[in-house]
Design a protein around this motif. Structure first.
Motif, PDB file in Angstrom:
ATOM      1  N   ILE A 191       0.788  -1.283  -0.043  1.00 57.25           N
ATOM      2  CA  ILE A 191      -0.091  -0.019   0.010  1.00 57.25           C
ATOM      3  C   ILE A 191       0.826   1.448  -0.019  1.00 57.25           C
ATOM      4  N   VAL A 192       0.620   2.252  -0.845  1.00 55.12           N
ATOM      5  CA  VAL A 192       1.443   3.430  -1.112  1.00 55.12           C
ATOM      6  C   VAL A 192       0.302   4.580  -0.607  1.00 55.12           C
ATOM      7  N   LEU A 193       0.850   5.212   0.281  1.00 56.15           N
ATOM      8  CA  LEU A 193      -0.071   6.529   0.820  1.00 56.15           C
ATOM      9  C   LEU A 193       0.611   7.624   0.226  1.00 56.15           C
ATOM     10  N   VAL A 194       0.040   8.265  -0.519  1.00 55.31           N
ATOM     11  CA  VAL A 194       0.378   9.583  -1.055  1.00 55.31           C
ATOM     12  C   VAL A 194      -0.218  10.789  -0.499  1.00 55.31           C
ATOM     13  N   GLU A 195       0.654  11.660   0.165  1.00 56.30           N
ATOM     14  CA  GLU A 195       0.112  12.689   0.921  1.00 56.30           C
ATOM     15  C   GLU A 195       0.298  13.981   0.140  1.00 56.30           C
ATOM     16  N   TYR A 196      -0.595  14.885   0.433  1.00 49.75           N
ATOM     17  CA  TYR A 196      -0.342  16.431  -0.460  1.00 49.75           C
ATOM     18  C   TYR A 196      -1.128  17.241   0.175  1.00 49.75           C
ATOM     19  N   SER A 197      -1.104  18.569   0.241  1.00 44.45           N
ATOM     20  CA  SER A 197      -1.544  19.382   0.622  1.00 44.45           C
ATOM     21  C   SER A 197      -2.606  20.214  -0.169  1.00 44.45           C
ATOM     22  N   SER A 198      -3.394  21.185   0.233  1.00 42.41           N
ATOM     23  CA  SER A 198      -4.426  21.613  -0.758  1.00 42.41           C
ATOM     24  C   SER A 198      -3.927  22.530  -1.792  1.00 42.41           C
ATOM     25  N   THR A 199      -2.732  22.848  -1.692  1.00 42.85           N
ATOM     26  CA  THR A 199      -2.003  23.804  -2.739  1.00 42.85           C
ATOM     27  C   THR A 199      -1.113  23.059  -3.421  1.00 42.85           C
ATOM     28  N   ASP A 200      -0.994  21.523  -3.590  1.00 43.42           N
ATOM     29  CA  ASP A 200      -0.149  20.871  -4.296  1.00 43.42           C
ATOM     30  C   ASP A 200      -0.792  20.169  -5.596  1.00 43.42           C
ATOM     31  N   HIS A 201      -0.178  19.642  -6.353  1.00 43.15           N
ATOM     32  CA  HIS A 201      -0.764  19.142  -7.591  1.00 43.15           C
ATOM     33  C   HIS A 201      -0.689  17.344  -7.487  1.00 43.15           C
ATOM     34  N   GLN A 237       0.758   4.560   9.386  1.00 45.40           N
ATOM     35  CA  GLN A 237       1.386   3.187  10.054  1.00 45.40           C
ATOM     36  C   GLN A 237       0.985   2.152   9.357  1.00 45.40           C
ATOM     37  N   ASP A 238      -0.189   2.000   8.813  1.00 49.23           N
ATOM     38  CA  ASP A 238      -0.498   0.748   8.035  1.00 49.23           C
ATOM     39  C   ASP A 238       0.058   0.723   6.612  1.00 49.23           C
ATOM     40  N   SER A 239       0.681   1.803   6.056  1.00 47.43           N
ATOM     41  CA  SER A 239       1.154   1.791   4.760  1.00 47.43           C
ATOM     42  C   SER A 239       2.685   1.219   4.546  1.00 47.43           C
ATOM     43  N   ASP A 240       2.735   0.661   3.638  1.00 50.85           N
ATOM     44  CA  ASP A 240       4.292   0.258   3.178  1.00 50.85           C
ATOM     45  C   ASP A 240       5.117   1.242   2.686  1.00 50.85           C
ATOM     46  N   TYR A 241       4.536   2.161   2.054  1.00 46.94           N
ATOM     47  CA  TYR A 241       5.247   3.322   1.462  1.00 46.94           C
ATOM     48  C   TYR A 241       4.575   4.541   1.546  1.00 46.94           C
ATOM     49  N   VAL A 242       5.332   5.663   2.145  1.00 43.75           N
ATOM     50  CA  VAL A 242       4.517   7.008   2.332  1.00 43.75           C
ATOM     51  C   VAL A 242       5.167   7.946   1.393  1.00 43.75           C
ATOM     52  N   ILE A 243       4.669   8.349   0.486  1.00 49.47           N
ATOM     53  CA  ILE A 243       5.191   9.642  -0.565  1.00 49.47           C
ATOM     54  C   ILE A 243       4.576  10.932  -0.052  1.00 49.47           C
ATOM     55  N   GLN A 244       5.459  11.892  -0.073  1.00 50.58           N
ATOM     56  CA  GLN A 244       4.799  13.340   0.095  1.00 50.58           C
ATOM     57  C   GLN A 244       4.954  14.021  -1.114  1.00 50.58           C
ATOM     58  N   VAL A 245       3.806  14.506  -1.831  1.00 47.29           N
ATOM     59  CA  VAL A 245       3.961  15.404  -2.828  1.00 47.29           C
ATOM     60  C   VAL A 245       4.000  16.824  -2.517  1.00 47.29           C
ATOM     61  N   VAL A 246       4.988  17.519  -3.011  1.00 45.99           N
ATOM     62  CA  VAL A 246       5.016  18.994  -2.783  1.00 45.99           C
ATOM     63  C   VAL A 246       5.183  19.631  -3.998  1.00 45.99           C
ATOM     64  N   GLY A 247       4.271  20.366  -4.567  1.00 48.22           N
ATOM     65  CA  GLY A 247       4.337  21.075  -6.089  1.00 48.22           C
ATOM     66  C   GLY A 247       4.408  19.832  -7.005  1.00 48.22           C
ATOM     67  N   LYS A 248       5.505  19.993  -7.504  1.00 50.04           N
ATOM     68  CA  LYS A 248       5.749  19.017  -8.858  1.00 50.04           C
ATOM     69  C   LYS A 248       6.783  17.944  -8.271  1.00 50.04           C
ATOM     70  N   ASP A 249       7.269  17.963  -7.097  1.00 47.46           N
ATOM     71  CA  ASP A 249       8.187  17.119  -6.797  1.00 47.46           C
ATOM     72  C   ASP A 249       7.529  15.838  -5.701  1.00 47.46           C
ATOM     73  N   ALA A 250       8.490  15.118  -5.557  1.00 48.68           N
ATOM     74  CA  ALA A 250       8.046  13.728  -4.366  1.00 48.68           C
ATOM     75  C   ALA A 250       8.949  13.517  -3.552  1.00 48.68           C
ATOM     76  N   LYS A 251       8.505  13.165  -2.349  1.00 50.21           N
ATOM     77  CA  LYS A 251       9.713  12.678  -1.371  1.00 50.21           C
ATOM     78  C   LYS A 251       9.254  11.431  -0.854  1.00 50.21           C
ATOM     79  N   LEU A 252      10.258  10.493  -0.748  1.00 49.91           N
ATOM     80  CA  LEU A 252       9.762   9.325   0.087  1.00 49.91           C
ATOM     81  C   LEU A 252       9.919   9.449   1.528  1.00 49.91           C
ATOM     82  N   LEU A 253       8.883   9.331   2.253  1.00 48.80           N
ATOM     83  CA  LEU A 253       9.161   9.491   3.718  1.00 48.80           C
ATOM     84  C   LEU A 253       8.857   7.988   4.570  1.00 48.80           C
TER      85      LEU A 253
END
Length: 202
Positions: A15-25, A175-191
């Motif tokens: 499971i991959v959780l993709v996190e983003y804020s209201s101003t991201d894409h 907690q339950d995700s195998d991967y957590v990805i943070q999207v910031v603008g056009k970039d992505a970061k592995l958390l």
């Protein structure tokens, strides 16, 4: 998008959780995953919570991107705007057992390969229903969101707007995700990854 996002559709299970804020894409990340799967001959199942799919598709169109979504199976969790090939709409949220039964009924109508490649949009909208009853949100999370957790040889991408989601829902999914990805603008970061932060995704 970044090389990290281009690698994500190659994950075979988890499971991959993709996190983003209201101003991201986040729609760009979704389009990257969707397109790569379609290029592999895989038609994913999309779970559309509260018309989130409509918002993603509209934002992509504003950027000149059209996804071939017409024949893609979609299970809606509430909402009124149908996008894609809607196989069913789960309107009942408060009755957990009924919710699970109706969802399972619709999911059985979707090819196994699609069920094994799922994109869930609008996870944060689960928070709205139980805003005034945090304990019920906790019970809902324990019972319902486990539905989206993958089994062997299944991969699910959960998109979560962390500006809207309750802290409990966010932490529980992390907690339950195998991967957590943070999207910031056009970039992505592995958390988070199975090997720990800083390890390769694949």
């Amino acid at each position: 998008m970044t090389s990290l996002l281009r690698q994500l559709p190659r994950i075979k299970e988890g499971i991959v959780l993709v996190e983003y804020s209201s101003t991201d894409h986040p729609e760009r990340a979704m389009a990257e995953i969707f397109t790569e799967w379609m290029n592999q001959g895989i038609t994913p199942l999309i779970v559309d919570i509260g018309d989130a799919l409509h918002v993603f598709i509209q934002n992509l169109r504003f950027q000149g991107v059209e996804l071939p979504i017409e024949n893609v199976p979609v299970i809606k969790e509430r909402g009124t705007v149908n996008v894609g090939n809607v196989v069913g709409n789960v309107d009942v949220v408060e009755d957990f057992d009924h919710h699970l039964a109706i969802y399972a009924k619709f999911a059985r109508e979707v090819p196994l390969e699609s069920r094994n490649h799922t994109i869930v949009l609008g996870m944060e909208r689960f928070s709205f229903t139980f805003m005034s009853d945090p304990p019920k949100l906790e019970r809902y999370f324990e019972k319902i969101t486990r539905l989206y957790l993958p089994v062997e040889e299944r991969i699910s991408f959960l998109f979560l707007n962390v500006d809207i989601a309750s802290e409990y829902l966010k932490k529980g999914l992390e907690q339950d995700s195998d991967y957590v990805i943070q999207v910031v603008g056009k970039d992505a970061k592995l958390l988070k990854s199975p090997g720990g932060v800083g390890y390769a995704v694949l």
